[in-house]
Motif scaffolding. Structure first.
Motif, PDB file in Angstrom:
ATOM      1  N   VAL A  70      39.408  29.043 -46.666  1.00 11.46           N
ATOM      2  CA  VAL A  70      39.296  28.452 -45.543  1.00 11.46           C
ATOM      3  C   VAL A  70      40.532  27.547 -45.038  1.00 11.46           C
ATOM      4  O   VAL A  70      40.316  27.363 -43.815  1.00 11.46           O
ATOM      5  CB  VAL A  70      38.200  27.213 -46.059  1.00 11.46           C
ATOM      6  CG1 VAL A  70      38.849  25.777 -46.764  1.00 11.46           C
ATOM      7  CG2 VAL A  70      37.336  26.602 -44.808  1.00 11.46           C
ATOM      8  N   ASN A  71      41.638  27.615 -45.901  1.00  8.78           N
ATOM      9  CA  ASN A  71      42.718  27.187 -45.357  1.00  8.78           C
ATOM     10  C   ASN A  71      43.383  28.177 -44.545  1.00  8.78           C
ATOM     11  O   ASN A  71      44.074  28.192 -43.378  1.00  8.78           O
ATOM     12  CB  ASN A  71      43.721  26.509 -46.421  1.00  8.78           C
ATOM     13  CG  ASN A  71      43.373  24.993 -46.657  1.00  8.78           C
ATOM     14  OD1 ASN A  71      44.064  24.285 -46.199  1.00  8.78           O
ATOM     15  ND2 ASN A  71      42.686  25.014 -47.630  1.00  8.78           N
ATOM     16  N   VAL A  72      43.124  29.554 -45.096  1.00  6.69           N
ATOM     17  CA  VAL A  72      43.736  30.661 -44.023  1.00  6.69           C
ATOM     18  C   VAL A  72      42.858  30.562 -42.963  1.00  6.69           C
ATOM     19  O   VAL A  72      43.603  31.157 -41.695  1.00  6.69           O
ATOM     20  CB  VAL A  72      43.545  31.840 -45.094  1.00  6.69           C
ATOM     21  CG1 VAL A  72      43.820  33.116 -44.021  1.00  6.69           C
ATOM     22  CG2 VAL A  72      44.585  31.925 -46.065  1.00  6.69           C
ATOM     23  N   THR A  73      41.702  30.318 -42.899  1.00  6.57           N
ATOM     24  CA  THR A  73      40.946  30.183 -41.713  1.00  6.57           C
ATOM     25  C   THR A  73      41.598  29.478 -40.515  1.00  6.57           C
ATOM     26  O   THR A  73      42.295  28.758 -40.749  1.00  6.57           O
ATOM     27  CB  THR A  73      39.728  29.631 -41.666  1.00  6.57           C
ATOM     28  OG1 THR A  73      38.783  30.711 -42.735  1.00  6.57           O
ATOM     29  CG2 THR A  73      38.721  29.274 -40.771  1.00  6.57           C
ATOM     30  N   GLY A  74      41.413  30.008 -39.380  1.00 10.50           N
ATOM     31  CA  GLY A  74      41.918  29.509 -38.009  1.00 10.50           C
ATOM     32  C   GLY A  74      41.081  28.606 -37.087  1.00 10.50           C
ATOM     33  O   GLY A  74      41.524  28.495 -35.947  1.00 10.50           O
ATOM     34  N   ASP A  75      40.049  28.276 -37.526  1.00 11.73           N
ATOM     35  CA  ASP A  75      39.117  27.555 -36.715  1.00 11.73           C
ATOM     36  C   ASP A  75      38.794  26.075 -37.320  1.00 11.73           C
ATOM     37  O   ASP A  75      39.175  25.844 -38.496  1.00 11.73           O
ATOM     38  CB  ASP A  75      37.811  28.462 -36.257  1.00 11.73           C
ATOM     39  CG  ASP A  75      36.677  28.381 -37.460  1.00 11.73           C
ATOM     40  OD1 ASP A  75      36.729  27.467 -38.414  1.00 11.73           O
ATOM     41  OD2 ASP A  75      35.707  29.145 -37.259  1.00 11.73           O
ATOM     42  N   PRO A  76      38.143  25.346 -36.676  1.00 12.89           N
ATOM     43  CA  PRO A  76      38.080  23.718 -37.039  1.00 12.89           C
ATOM     44  C   PRO A  76      37.282  23.808 -38.527  1.00 12.89           C
ATOM     45  O   PRO A  76      37.346  22.549 -39.037  1.00 12.89           O
ATOM     46  CB  PRO A  76      37.267  23.242 -35.901  1.00 12.89           C
ATOM     47  CG  PRO A  76      37.589  24.094 -34.798  1.00 12.89           C
ATOM     48  CD  PRO A  76      37.747  25.436 -35.414  1.00 12.89           C
ATOM     49  N   ARG A  77      36.500  24.457 -38.989  1.00  8.24           N
ATOM     50  CA  ARG A  77      35.954  24.615 -40.277  1.00  8.24           C
ATOM     51  C   ARG A  77      37.111  24.366 -41.319  1.00  8.24           C
ATOM     52  O   ARG A  77      36.526  23.674 -42.521  1.00  8.24           O
ATOM     53  CB  ARG A  77      35.064  25.764 -40.660  1.00  8.24           C
ATOM     54  CG  ARG A  77      33.701  25.843 -39.838  1.00  8.24           C
ATOM     55  CD  ARG A  77      33.185  26.786 -39.711  1.00  8.24           C
ATOM     56  NE  ARG A  77      33.704  27.941 -39.189  1.00  8.24           N
ATOM     57  CZ  ARG A  77      33.155  29.427 -38.947  1.00  8.24           C
ATOM     58  NH1 ARG A  77      32.133  29.677 -39.483  1.00  8.24           N
ATOM     59  NH2 ARG A  77      33.867  30.153 -38.276  1.00  8.24           N
TER      60      ARG A  77
END
Length: 456
Positions: free
Chosen positions: A160-167
């Motif tokens: 989720v930290n690699v994720t690049g959206d507001p989640r």
């Protein structure tokens, strides 16, 4: 528009659905939701491209659930494979050899780009990405991970930290060694590009600048969705993925292609990278590998990274890695897809039914700012003004307007996958043409609701 009710939903199923809802509200904690106002739909039956609620109402599944039921619901060959496997070996520790895991690995490696011959199995996409990053870090001896803004890579801590959206915001403590770069997104270009060629050139320049400024000697991996899924299905223009691959080679960075959503026929190819003849170092997968019938994910590994662990212990594993029920389902799914020509059908549906149908909706509805996609993987981007591209719902959130559009779809018997200001058209790959056409007709009516919010 006629909403179909099915007499196939029995009184027993209705009663079971009512009790299930009551128990859900008493005991189940739902993901990505505030618990008190959440009002989940009860599903008592699924078949092919349809689902039924406890009232007997039939819905077309244009969401493929979480974009994972690529071969639809209750495919008889996959159901039979799970049943047969359960009758022989229902579970086994991952250190042991089991026939379904071996065969699933063979089938997956055989469909990956040449030179990617090894498969590590996980329980889903998030842990596949976590393990791919761990492999890259150990292989390179470096730490940082590059990923794009407007991306999604999973809900576990690193993913989720690699994720690049507001989640990621609620979990982002800047402690995971992740660095984000601007994506190649022609419709909402961050580089003021006027053509796809400009967008590709400027996006790659931005990426190389990021690598140089962060320090190549600190970067273990770059992870990128081959075609971003939840973040918008913005298909990379020709040359972009190849350019990313060249930059990772130039700077000694492991390239991880996240194919969790785009893999296994969703775009019409086994892996979306095949559209651009790009070979990454690692591929992560899940969802469509067995149509989600039993949780399964994994990492496809090239020879160089395999060699790192040829005589060195890989410090990672899972109790259910290569679970026999999950891998038996994968074997049956891949064989069914092959036997029934589902990849070719996904391509045909995209080219002949979904794509042209969405183009007609764009022409008919001012609120449709953009439509884009491949195979059975499409997005409708809704706006309040085409010139300003003001989204119908703000980035990272929803809106009353989007809520009403989605509710209208459901009222008319269509379940859609929606995120922010987009509706994703992602039916199973074997959906009948008439069903897709019926779903598009429902969308046509629902988009009239969005048009009411258009500002000229």
């Amino acid at each position: 528009m006629t909403v179909t009710h099915s007499s196939e939903v029995t009184d027993a199923q209705r009663a079971e659905g009512k009790r299930a809802y009551e128990l859900d509200r008493q005991h189940v904690f739902h993901s990505w939701a505030a618990q008190e106002p959440f009002n989940p739909m009860t599903v008592v039956k699924t078949q092919d491209s349809f689902m039924w609620d406890e009232t007997g109402k039939r819905y077309i599944d244009f969401s493929s659930q979480m974009v994972n039921t690529n071969i639809g619901h209750q495919h008889p060959k996959v159901v039979a494979a799970i049943q047969e496997q359960a009758a022989t070996i229902a579970t086994i520790a991952p250190a042991h050899v089991s026939a379904p895991r071996s065969e699933a690995a063979r089938l997956i490696a055989g469909r990956a780009p040449q030179g990617m011959d090894y498969v590590f199995f996980t329980n889903g996409g998030a842990d596949a990405n976590e393990h791919a990053i761990r492999m890259a870090r150990l292989h390179t001896g470096k730490t940082k991970v590059l990923s794009a803004y407007r991306s999604y890579h999973g809900g576990t801590h690193l993913a989720v930290n690699v994720t690049g959206d507001p989640r990621r915001f609620a979990s982002d403590t800047a402690s995971t060694g992740t660095v984000h770069f601007l994506p190649c997104y022609p419709y909402r270009s961050y580089f003021h590009a006027e053509t796809e060629e400009q967008e590709v050139a400027r996006a790659l320049e931005n990426l190389e600048n990021t690598i140089v400024l962060e320090g190549p000697s600190t970067i273990a991996a770059l992870i990128l969705e081959s075609v971003p899924g939840t973040a918008g299905i913005y298909v990379p223009p020709p040359g972009y993925l190849a350019g990313v691959r060249e930059l990772t080679k130039k700077y000694g960075i492991v390239f991880i292609a996240d194919e969790v959503m785009s893999g296994f026929g969703r775009t019409g190819e086994w892996f979306a990278v095949d559209h651009w003849d790009v070979t990454p170092d690692l591929i992560t997968f899940a969802k469509g590998v067995n149509s989600g019938y039993v949780p399964l994910g994994g990492v496809v590994i090239n020879e160089a990274i395999y060699d790192t662990f040829r005589n060195r212990v890989y410090p990672g594993g899972l109790t259910y890695s290569g679970h026999p029920l999950a891998t038996a389902a994968a074997v049956a799914t891949i064989n069914a897809m092959e036997d029934e020509g589902m990849n070719a059908n996904a391509t045909r549906l995209g080219n002949e039914v979904i794509g042209p149908g969405l183009q007609r909706l764009q022409e008919a509805h001012p609120s449709v700012g953009d439509v884009r996609g491949l195979g059975c993987f499409w997005a409708i981007e809704l706006v309040t003004n085409r010139e300003t591209k003001e989204p119908l719902a703000p980035y990272g959130s929803s809106s009353e307007a989007m809520g009403k559009v989605i509710a209208k779809c459901k009222e008319l018997g269509l379940i859609v996958f929606a995120n922010f200001n987009r509706i994703h058209v992602v039916p199973p790959l074997n959906t009948d043409d008439e069903v897709v056409t019926e779903g598009l007709a429902i969308l046509d009516e629902a988009l009239s609701v969005a048009d009411q919010y258009y500002q000229h």
